[in-house]
Design an enzyme around this catalytic site. Structure first.
Site, PDB file in Angstrom:
ATOM      1  N   ASP A  37       0.873  -1.168   0.000  1.00 48.10           N
ATOM      2  CA  ASP A  37       0.000   0.000   0.000  1.00 48.10           C
ATOM      3  C   ASP A  37       0.915   1.224   0.000  1.00 48.10           C
ATOM      4  OD1 ASP A  37      -1.671   2.134   0.625  1.00 48.10           O
ATOM      5  OD2 ASP A  37      -2.174   1.421   2.635  1.00 48.10           O
ATOM      6  N   LYS A 100       2.934  11.168  -4.163  1.00 47.69           N
ATOM      7  CA  LYS A 100       1.915  10.409  -4.881  1.00 47.69           C
ATOM      8  C   LYS A 100       0.928  11.320  -5.620  1.00 47.69           C
ATOM      9  CE  LYS A 100      -1.518   6.824  -3.840  1.00 47.69           C
ATOM     10  NZ  LYS A 100      -2.033   5.997  -2.741  1.00 47.69           N
ATOM     11  N   GLU A 205      -7.605   0.971  -4.409  1.00 55.20           N
ATOM     12  CA  GLU A 205      -7.624   0.996  -2.944  1.00 55.20           C
ATOM     13  C   GLU A 205      -8.992   0.621  -2.353  1.00 55.20           C
ATOM     14  OE1 GLU A 205      -5.975   4.866  -2.280  1.00 55.20           O
ATOM     15  OE2 GLU A 205      -3.966   4.199  -2.851  1.00 55.20           O
TER      16      GLU A 205
END
Ligand SMILES: *[C@@H]1O[C@H](CO)[C@@H](O)[C@H](O)[C@H]1NC(C)=O
Ligand SMILES: *[C@@H]1O[C@H](CO)[C@@H](O)[C@H](O)[C@H]1NC(C)=O
Ligand SMILES: *[C@@H]1O[C@H](CO)[C@@H](O)[C@H](O)[C@H]1NC(C)=O
Ligand SMILES: *[C@@H]1O[C@H](CO)[C@@H](O)[C@H](O)[C@H]1NC(C)=O
Ligand SMILES: *[C@@H]1O[C@H](CO)[C@@H](O)[C@H](O)[C@H]1NC(C)=O
Ligand SMILES: *[C@@H]1O[C@H](CO)[C@@H](O)[C@H](O)[C@H]1NC(C)=O
Ligand SMILES: CC(=O)N[C@H]1CO[C@H](CO)[C@@H](O)[C@@H]1O
Length: 432
Positions: A37, A100, A205
């Site tokens: 993750d 990100k 996600e």
């Protein structure tokens, strides 16, 4: 219960497998595919253990499972995670976070001035409009790309996994936000492939979070809403799953709502109390920093207690007086009431665009640290008139889900279940 579902199904198989391995005197297989993750604020790595049927989120730094997605550079070298955070104040220009938000995206020159206001580090653009971070280390200027920052974080997770499993893993499954387009997914993949890793799958996600609750093995069609409320953003996805196939039906979110906003409200409230009590405003940066840290602690304490308190000596005031204040959960909720209400907006909008009634939603999965706030849970529960799934730590749900996916792909999962996503062209609705 979500976890019960996973544990029950797999514990029966764990027994079978244990028998199998005992029969052939084989040691349980070492997990060979990692679930990663790579989050905006925190990153974690997990593995799925076939025999026990459990997911383990590995400890990465100082016994802590997830590390801040922060990378810093100085004349001695590169610092990652907590090590990068702890020196950030002294080295703000070379401490990169939020990378990100830049990965695989192109920007225009006009957008750069925005980043100048938002970030202490410098962002520039290459010829194609990709973002790059400008560092000044060892008296020379260099550029580093967001995917390289991603690589450095993944390498740190990989090192932890290698220590834990004693063989270096070569395959991973990685999660990305549902809204990532193909280019953003490609660049995220590159962050891993540049380390020689094979990326077995990239999953969304919200899908991962639903898998953490075992929803990929739901026997019949289910509609799921995943609410992800983190430090600075809120993301809501409406999915359905049938026969292990996930489909994203709608996405909506607010890029300016999260834990930081709730902290800011409480900080402002306390600054006001200080002004009134001491007859002067608190302007010292050092004291404000101390206050901010205590505010974060109070917020956390108020998730389990009904009152919390602040106690600090104000060094910048004459005689360094002690400021002590009790804060009730009710006060915290009152000063954030309008912000908390906003959590429902994207939930309503994903239902609106799909013309669904809230009664049709089977499961509500909560992800992200800010969903621990009792009032937010209650608002969501009241709205749906149904308990949300909260039995898994909201910070770990995505990592657990990708690790389950890694277990399934690695053939470690008891009984052959599948979990795949059909890519759709759903556009995210932005609310602010
Ligand atoms: C959570 O998820 C499971 C599916 O694994 C579901 O059966 C359960 O009813 C959900 N709700 C709660 C409140 O746990
Ligand atoms: C780089 O940062 C680390 C961690 O804060 C520190 O120990 C080291 O002294 C720093 N190096 C330089 C040259 O400042
Ligand atoms: C700066 O120079 C030192 C010594 O040459 C080197 O060890 C270090 O890795 C360099 N830092 C960076 C970020 O390149
Ligand atoms: C691997 O990590 C788990 C969870 O953090 C821990 O319980 C276990 O002891 C670790 N094993 C090794 C060999 O480090
Ligand atoms: C993503 O990568 C694949 C294979 O590496 C390539 O075929 C595709 O064109 C890339 N797409 C984008 C949008 O970069
Ligand atoms: C906070 O509460 C404690 C006991 O719960 C009390 O002793 C203290 O005086 C209170 N402080 C303030 C500033 O109200
Ligand atoms: C957050 C905080 O400072 N909590 C303190 C409140 O006061 C009690 C005792 O008065 C302390 O034990 C807590 O640590």
């Amino acid at each position: 219960m979500g976890v019960g579902f996973i544990v029950l199904g797999s514990s029966i198989l764990a027994l079978l497998l244990a028998g199998y391995f005992a029969q052939y005197l084989l040691p349980p297989p070492t997990p060979r595919i990692l679930g990663i993750d790579l989050g905006t604020t925190y990153s974690c790595v997990g593995v799925y253990h076939a025999v026990s049927g459990t997911v383990e989120i590995l400890k990465v730094q100082d016994g802590r499972q997830c590390i801040p997605s922060v990378v810093a550079f100085n004349a001695s070298g590169v610092l990652v995670g907590y090590d990068a955070v702890s020196q950030a104040e002294h080295n703000p220009k070379n401490t990169i976070y939020d990378s990100k938000r830049f990965i695989g995206k192109t920007f225009t020159k006009e957008m750069l001035s925005n980043f100048e206001k938002l970030y202490p580090f410098q962002v520039s653009l290459d010829d194609e409009g990709n973002a790059q971070f400008q560092l000044t280390v060892n008296k020379t200027s260099t550029y580093i790309k967001p995917e390289k920052i991603g690589s450095i974080i993944i390498q740190t997770l990989l090192d932890a996994a290698t220590r834990n499993l004693s063989i270096p893993p070569q395959k991973i499954v990685i999660s990305v936000p549902a809204e990532f387009d193909e280019r953003q997914r490609n660049f995220t993949k590159m962050a891993a492939t540049s380390l020689g890793l094979e990326v077995m799958r990239v999953i969304n996600e919200p899908t991962a979070a639903a898998m953490a609750y075992g929803l990929h093995s739901a026997p019949s069609l289910r509609y799921i809403i995943v609410v992800d409320l983190g430090g600075g953003t809120l993301d809501v996805s409406l999915l359905n799953v049938q026969g292990g196939m996930f489909l994203t039906l709608a996405m909506a979110g607010n890029n300016h709502l999260g834990g930081q906003d709730f902290n800011q409200r409480l900080t402002n409230y306390l600054l006001d109390v200080i002004s009134k009590r001491f007859g002067q405003p608190l302007t010292s940066n050092q004291d404000r920093q101390t206050l901010r840290l205590q505010v974060e602690a109070v917020k956390l304490e108020l998730t389990s207690q009904h009152t919390s308190n602040i106690s600090m000596s104000i060094e910048s005031f004459e005689g360094a007086p002690v400021f002590q204040e009790n804060i009730s959960r009710a006060t915290f909720e009152l000063i954030n009431a309008d912000l908390f209400d906003k959590v429902l907006e994207p939930i309503k909008s994903v239902l609106d665009v799909t013309e669904m009634d809230k009664e049709e939603v089977h499961d509500i999965v909560l992800v992200g640290g800010s969903t621990r706030i009792p009032k937010i849970r209650q608002l969501i529960q009241d709205y749906f008139n149904k308990d949300p799934n909260t039995s898994i730590e909201p910070d770990l749900a995505v990592a657990m889900g990708v690790s389950i996916q890694a277990g399934i792909i690695g053939g470690m999962w008891p009984l052959t279940v599948s979990a795949v996503e059909r890519q759709t062209n759903v556009k995210k609705i932005h609310i602010s």
